[in-house]
Structure formats: C-alpha cells, structure tokens
Design a protein around this motif. Structure first.
Motif, PDB file in Angstrom:
ATOM      1  N   LEU A   1       0.821  -1.199   0.000  1.00 17.16           N
ATOM      2  CA  LEU A   1       0.000   0.000   0.000  1.00 17.16           C
ATOM      3  C   LEU A   1       0.859   1.253   0.000  1.00 17.16           C
ATOM      4  CD1 LEU A   1      -3.032   1.208   1.353  1.00 17.16           C
ATOM      5  CD2 LEU A   1      -1.233   1.702   2.982  1.00 17.16           C
ATOM      6  N   ALA A   2       1.849   1.239   0.824  1.00 17.05           N
ATOM      7  CA  ALA A   2       2.610   2.465   1.034  1.00 17.05           C
ATOM      8  C   ALA A   2       3.805   2.579   0.097  1.00 17.05           C
ATOM      9  CB  ALA A   2       3.087   2.522   2.489  1.00 17.05           C
ATOM     10  N   VAL A   3       4.076   1.564  -0.686  1.00 14.46           N
ATOM     11  CA  VAL A   3       5.218   1.568  -1.586  1.00 14.46           C
ATOM     12  C   VAL A   3       6.513   1.769  -0.813  1.00 14.46           C
ATOM     13  CG1 VAL A   3       5.903   2.269  -3.894  1.00 14.46           C
ATOM     14  CG2 VAL A   3       3.622   2.768  -3.109  1.00 14.46           C
ATOM     15  N   ARG A   4       6.500   1.316   0.428  1.00 12.89           N
ATOM     16  CA  ARG A   4       7.691   1.388   1.268  1.00 12.89           C
ATOM     17  C   ARG A   4       7.932  -0.004   1.822  1.00 12.89           C
ATOM     18  NH1 ARG A   4      10.335   6.573   2.453  1.00 12.89           N
ATOM     19  NH2 ARG A   4       8.919   8.125   1.684  1.00 12.89           N
ATOM     20  N   CYS A   5       9.156  -0.243   2.249  1.00 12.71           N
ATOM     21  CA  CYS A   5       9.413  -1.527   2.862  1.00 12.71           C
ATOM     22  C   CYS A   5       8.779  -1.547   4.252  1.00 12.71           C
ATOM     23  CB  CYS A   5      10.915  -1.796   2.959  1.00 12.71           C
ATOM     24  SG  CYS A   5      11.784  -0.781   4.131  1.00 12.71           S
ATOM     25  N   GLY A   6       8.528  -2.749   4.725  1.00 10.04           N
ATOM     26  CA  GLY A   6       7.855  -2.901   6.007  1.00 10.04           C
ATOM     27  C   GLY A   6       8.579  -2.226   7.145  1.00 10.04           C
ATOM     28  N   LYS A   7       9.883  -2.254   7.068  1.00  7.29           N
ATOM     29  CA  LYS A   7      10.664  -1.633   8.142  1.00  7.29           C
ATOM     30  C   LYS A   7      10.411  -0.131   8.186  1.00  7.29           C
ATOM     31  CE  LYS A   7      14.952  -3.334   8.675  1.00  7.29           C
ATOM     32  NZ  LYS A   7      16.291  -3.813   8.227  1.00  7.29           N
ATOM     33  N   SER A   8      10.400   0.458   7.011  1.00 15.94           N
ATOM     34  CA  SER A   8      10.156   1.898   6.963  1.00 15.94           C
ATOM     35  C   SER A   8       8.773   2.231   7.493  1.00 15.94           C
ATOM     36  CB  SER A   8      10.297   2.411   5.524  1.00 15.94           C
ATOM     37  OG  SER A   8      11.644   2.405   5.133  1.00 15.94           O
ATOM     38  N   CYS A   9       7.811   1.410   7.118  1.00 14.95           N
ATOM     39  CA  CYS A   9       6.442   1.644   7.573  1.00 14.95           C
ATOM     40  C   CYS A   9       6.351   1.527   9.088  1.00 14.95           C
ATOM     41  CB  CYS A   9       5.497   0.655   6.908  1.00 14.95           C
ATOM     42  SG  CYS A   9       5.331   0.884   5.124  1.00 14.95           S
ATOM     43  N   ARG A  10       6.976   0.481   9.606  1.00 19.22           N
ATOM     44  CA  ARG A  10       6.923   0.277  11.047  1.00 19.22           C
ATOM     45  C   ARG A  10       7.587   1.430  11.792  1.00 19.22           C
ATOM     46  NH1 ARG A  10      10.382  -1.732  14.574  1.00 19.22           N
ATOM     47  NH2 ARG A  10      11.828  -2.413  12.966  1.00 19.22           N
ATOM     48  N   LEU A  11       8.748   1.841  11.286  1.00 18.05           N
ATOM     49  CA  LEU A  11       9.462   2.934  11.923  1.00 18.05           C
ATOM     50  C   LEU A  11       8.653   4.225  11.878  1.00 18.05           C
ATOM     51  CD1 LEU A  11      13.199   2.542  10.954  1.00 18.05           C
ATOM     52  CD2 LEU A  11      12.212   2.564  13.222  1.00 18.05           C
ATOM     53  N   ARG A  12       8.070   4.464  10.702  1.00 16.99           N
ATOM     54  CA  ARG A  12       7.289   5.688  10.551  1.00 16.99           C
ATOM     55  C   ARG A  12       6.136   5.694  11.545  1.00 16.99           C
ATOM     56  NH1 ARG A  12       7.717  10.934   9.295  1.00 16.99           N
ATOM     57  NH2 ARG A  12       5.787  11.780   8.480  1.00 16.99           N
ATOM     58  N   TRP A  13       5.509   4.542  11.669  1.00 19.69           N
ATOM     59  CA  TRP A  13       4.368   4.438  12.579  1.00 19.69           C
ATOM     60  C   TRP A  13       4.813   4.587  14.035  1.00 19.69           C
ATOM     61  CZ3 TRP A  13      -0.701   4.676  13.007  1.00 19.69           C
ATOM     62  CH2 TRP A  13      -1.316   4.113  14.133  1.00 19.69           C
ATOM     63  N   THR A  14       5.814   3.820  14.411  1.00 21.03           N
ATOM     64  CA  THR A  14       6.208   3.817  15.818  1.00 21.03           C
ATOM     65  C   THR A  14       6.870   5.123  16.236  1.00 21.03           C
ATOM     66  OG1 THR A  14       8.291   2.768  15.253  1.00 21.03           O
ATOM     67  CG2 THR A  14       6.498   1.338  15.944  1.00 21.03           C
ATOM     68  N   ASN A  15       7.548   5.759  15.339  1.00 23.40           N
ATOM     69  CA  ASN A  15       8.299   6.945  15.710  1.00 23.40           C
ATOM     70  C   ASN A  15       7.563   8.259  15.471  1.00 23.40           C
ATOM     71  OD1 ASN A  15      10.547   5.496  16.562  1.00 23.40           O
ATOM     72  ND2 ASN A  15      11.479   5.527  14.541  1.00 23.40           N
ATOM     73  N   TYR A  16       6.538   8.189  14.649  1.00 21.66           N
ATOM     74  CA  TYR A  16       5.928   9.471  14.291  1.00 21.66           C
ATOM     75  C   TYR A  16       4.409   9.444  14.259  1.00 21.66           C
ATOM     76  CZ  TYR A  16       5.599  14.030  12.074  1.00 21.66           C
ATOM     77  OH  TYR A  16       5.336  15.338  11.806  1.00 21.66           O
ATOM     78  N   LEU A  17       3.836   8.402  13.728  1.00 24.36           N
ATOM     79  CA  LEU A  17       2.391   8.419  13.469  1.00 24.36           C
ATOM     80  C   LEU A  17       1.559   7.841  14.601  1.00 24.36           C
ATOM     81  CD1 LEU A  17       2.459   7.336   9.723  1.00 24.36           C
ATOM     82  CD2 LEU A  17       2.203   9.630  10.669  1.00 24.36           C
ATOM     83  N   ARG A  18       2.172   7.084  15.476  1.00 20.28           N
ATOM     84  CA  ARG A  18       1.415   6.457  16.558  1.00 20.28           C
ATOM     85  C   ARG A  18       0.608   7.481  17.318  1.00 20.28           C
ATOM     86  NH1 ARG A  18       5.607   3.776  19.952  1.00 20.28           N
ATOM     87  NH2 ARG A  18       4.410   4.740  21.589  1.00 20.28           N
ATOM     88  N   PRO A  19      -0.661   7.186  17.552  1.00 18.58           N
ATOM     89  CA  PRO A  19      -1.534   8.185  18.181  1.00 18.58           C
ATOM     90  C   PRO A  19      -1.188   8.465  19.634  1.00 18.58           C
ATOM     91  CG  PRO A  19      -2.686   6.113  17.889  1.00 18.58           C
ATOM     92  CD  PRO A  19      -1.394   5.973  17.156  1.00 18.58           C
ATOM     93  N   ASP A  20      -0.516   7.571  20.278  1.00 16.40           N
ATOM     94  CA  ASP A  20      -0.241   7.778  21.701  1.00 16.40           C
ATOM     95  C   ASP A  20       1.108   8.430  21.944  1.00 16.40           C
ATOM     96  OD1 ASP A  20       0.895   5.420  20.670  1.00 16.40           O
ATOM     97  OD2 ASP A  20       1.360   4.741  22.689  1.00 16.40           O
TER      98      ASP A  20
END
Length: 228
Positions: free
Chosen positions: A43-62
């Motif tokens: 979906l994101a045209v990114r590797c899973g690691k990048s997606c996970r990092l982006r989520w955990t480091n920046y996008l996570r709602p908490d």
DNA sequence: AACGCGCCCAACCGCATCCCC
DNA sequence: GGGGGATGCGGTTGGGCGCGT
C-alpha cells in the motif's frame, strides 16, 4: 538468517515520507486493525521496516511530542545507569509511555550525553569524569547505583537545567480522540493487537493509548475517511 | 544580507532474535 | 530440529533549520 531485501533491491521508495504516504499508512493500519508489516508495503510503496518505523516513531496516536520532561529525563538517566553501557533504549522507552526508543536515543545522544559531560559526568559509566572507568576485568556495567551522579548533582543546578528544557517543551500534539477498529476476522495476519504498540512502549498505559489517543500534529492526518 | 557552522531529528542500515513451516 | 522469513533493535547518517559572524 533470512534477511529482508533492502528497499533498493525491491524498488521501494525511500527518503522522507509525504503527507499522502502518511495518510495511506495510517488509514491502512486503522482500517485493518492489525499491523502486519509484510502487507503494508504494497500500500505504502515502502518496505515494512520503513512503515513500522514511521508508525512507531511518528504516526502512533499515543506519542508524546516535545522535549522530555525533567522526570522523564531523570528516569532515562537512571535507567541507563541501571541497564548498563549497552543501551537498551527499548527498555527505557517502555518505562516512558508515549516515548519511542528512537526519540530517547536521539535525546540521549544530543542532549543528555552532552549535559552529563558538561557536568563532569561520564555518560557511559555515570561516574564523575575524574574517576576513571573500572578496569575491563570488572563487570562492564556497574551495579545499579542507589544514587547516580546525576542524582548527586546540586538540586538547584538540576532544576535549572530542566527548566531550560521545559521552557522549550512545547507539545506538538493536538488532543483528539480516535478509535482504532477492532481486529477484523478477515485479516490473515497473525499479529496480535498487542503488537500494535511498539514493544518499546508495550506498557499498559501505552497499550491503552489507541483507545483514546492523541494524534500527531500533521493536520493532513485528520479526515482520513476517503482513504483506501 | 549572505554565508558558514553547528545542532536536531527523521529515516536508513545492518545485525540479532523470534517465529513459523 | 533446522532453515528461512519476518520483525525488532541499536547505531549511524544526512537533510533541514536556526544562529552567529
């Protein structure tokens, strides 16, 4: 060990994330409720690691944004002293709900390390710099000190230091409640919802963050109804 | 006003570990 | 039990930005 092909090899995108990519990623994760990084790249045209990092480091709602508070900063220093020279940032982050290991690591390298050195404290051993580190024969990590060098500092100086930081600590998050959809039965991902929260922040308080959580500042993340 | 320097932080890289078949 | 794939983690890098000259 099967090593995941790097983004270059599979033609996945690298570099800074765009608003559109963030939207897609957040929308996907919220829609599916599960966090199977294997399927996210499609979906994101990114590797899973990048997606996970982006989520955990920046996008996570908490996530909490802004500088670490005095208490958090002191906790980081204490935990670092206890956990030893081998930095276990994830473990430290687990004690600081809303903070990521990456954030703490950065803060340590840029702020705390410098500050400790300035105070004459070895950031590695947490001992005064004039006291050389114990010989290698000794246990590499000193036993958890009852009081660290940081704690032994003059209280006024500490509060002054913390004050300087706190003044600049402007929260970047606008409180907004969201609700993550429950895991869908159709999902073929075996990842449990608990893994939604990074292990770095797997504390109970962090785990509950998705129920009533705060969203990061970027306003483009709001109103993601049309995603997917 | 322009330039250079230093700082900060998001993101990448590669290894380690876990987990499933 | 072994092999391979997926995920987690720590170290490092590089671009952007602010400040000083």
């Amino acid at each position: 060990m099967g090593r995941q092909p790097c983004c270059d090899k599979v033609g996945l995108k690298k570099g800074p994330w765009t608003a559109e990519e963030d939207q897609k990623l957040v929308g996907f994760l919220l829609t599916h409720g599960h966090y199977c990084w294997r399927v996210v790249p499609k979906l994101a045209v990114r590797c899973g690691k990048s997606c996970r990092l982006r989520w955990t480091n920046y996008l996570r709602p908490d996530l909490k944004r802004g500088l670490l508070s005095d208490e958090e900063q002191q906790l980081v220093i204490d935990l670092h002293a206890q956990l030893g020279n081998r930095c276990v940032w994830s473990k430290i982050a687990a004690q600081l709900p809303g903070r990521t290991d990456n954030e703490i690591k950065n803060h340590w390298n840029t702020h705390i390390k410098k500050k400790l050195r300035k105070m004459g404290i070895d950031p590695v051993t947490h001992r005064p710099l004039d006291q050389e580190a114990p010989p290698p024969a000794q246990q590499p990590t000193p036993p958890p000190p009852t009081t660290t060098a940081w704690q032994q500092l003059d209280g006024a100086e500490r509060s002054q230091q913390a004050e300087d930081e706190d003044v600049k600590a402007v929260p970047l998050i606008q409180p907004q409640e969201i609700r993550a959809p429950p895991p869908t039965a159709s999902s073929n991902c075996s990842v449990s919802p608990a893994s939604v929260i990074s292990p770095a922040c797997s504390s109970s308080s962090a785990a509950s963050g998705l129920e009533a959580a705060e969203w990061p500042e970027p306003m483009y993340l709001l109103g993601m109804d049309g995603i997917m």
